[in-house]
Scaffold this active site. Sequence first.
Site, PDB file in Angstrom:
ATOM      1  N   GLY A   2     -97.446  31.906   3.305  1.00  0.00           N
ATOM      2  CA  GLY A   2     -96.398  31.429   2.394  1.00  0.00           C
ATOM      3  C   GLY A   2     -95.936  32.559   1.498  1.00  0.00           C
ATOM      4  CE  LYS A  40     -99.045  23.448 -12.397  1.00  0.00           C
ATOM      5  NZ  LYS A  40     -99.104  24.294 -11.237  1.00  0.00           N
TER       6      LYS A  40
HETATM    7  O1  PAF Z   1     -93.537  22.774 -11.331  1.00  0.00           O
HETATM    8  C1  PAF Z   1     -93.267  23.514 -12.261  1.00  0.00           C
HETATM    9  O2  PAF Z   1     -92.169  24.073 -12.357  1.00  0.00           O
HETATM   10  C2  PAF Z   1     -94.301  23.808 -13.340  1.00  0.00           C
HETATM   11  O3  PAF Z   1     -95.551  23.398 -12.879  1.00  0.00           O
HETATM   12  C3  PAF Z   1     -93.995  23.193 -14.694  1.00  0.00           C
HETATM   13  C4  PAF Z   1     -95.262  23.058 -15.503  1.00  0.00           C
HETATM   14  C5  PAF Z   1     -93.309  21.864 -14.625  1.00  0.00           C
HETATM   15  C6  PAF Z   1     -93.207  24.165 -15.534  1.00  0.00           C
HETATM   16  O4  PAF Z   1     -91.968  24.491 -15.042  1.00  0.00           O
END
Ligand code: PAF
Length: 302
Positions: free
Chosen positions: A9, A183
């Site tokens: 990737g 996350k």
């Molecule tokens: O997916 C993303 O872009 C990032 O994980 C986050 C935390 C939303 C910040 O842009």
Amino acid sequence: MASGGLILGAGSLGRLWAACLPPGAAAFVSRPGQSPSLYCEYRLQTLQGSSVNVSVPWQSLPAPYTPAALLVATKAMHALPALKGISESLPKSTPIVLFQNGLGSQQAVAEAFPKRPVIAATTTEGANRPQPDVVVHAGRGTTWVGSLNAAGNEALTPVVEFLFNSGLQVEATADITLRLWQKLVINAGINPFTALLDCPNGQILKQPLYLKHIDGVCEELARLMNHEGMLTNASRLRADIEVVARATTHNTSSMRSDVQNGRATEIDFINGYVAHRCEALNLAAPVNRMLTEQVHSITNNH
Ligand code: PAF
């Protein structure tokens, strides 16, 4: 490069790792049937603002050495199919290190390859790719790494040592699943709103769509996380989401960027995963389900 690693990737995250690892320590895996040029060449804009030319070899498999690790930096939906395509040509001892957003894809890989060392990583390093041949290291973060199976436990220390060579902050954790959930919460609370409203992260906070639905997103998440043994509550999750939305106020989320560029999004591994898990457990998840459907309706990845 007898102990070099491979990266599957070549998006912004894969390119960031390839650029930070010492020259010769990493090569991109060329997919079966692809015949790319010998080197992947691009510029890295560093945190200090300088621009560095990077040249990373493409390696076809099997490699003429035993790779230290295979870093899988594809989108969530591509991880398992891409791995199935190359697994026959990868030594069984090579640790697979998964960098996907959301949840679901990591478990699918661990199930598909129960005997191989499978490790998951989640990172707060900021990287984006404003042009095809430019990667911007936009923010310093931490990369958490932890094993998903027994073989992964044994491979964890050498993998962390390999990743240390990048100079990026890397931490081993005994509970990577908790980090992946943390996350996922941030992504579930920011990404669909930025994609649907077509706005940078910080701007969602005052939008009626966000204000109407964020508590529902967080209540469904908290119920599911409590069920999975992680004690939390909706207001804490909302506070965590809003800290990140403010800290990344001008950033374009990965999902908004996917929609803008006509690419499939990772919604099925974020809000879609939450909805799917809740429904399987007879927990209601109408808000995460609705956001998943709305993001599908503005993209083509049904
Ligand atoms: O997916 C993303 O872009 C990032 O994980 C986050 C935390 C939303 C910040 O842009």
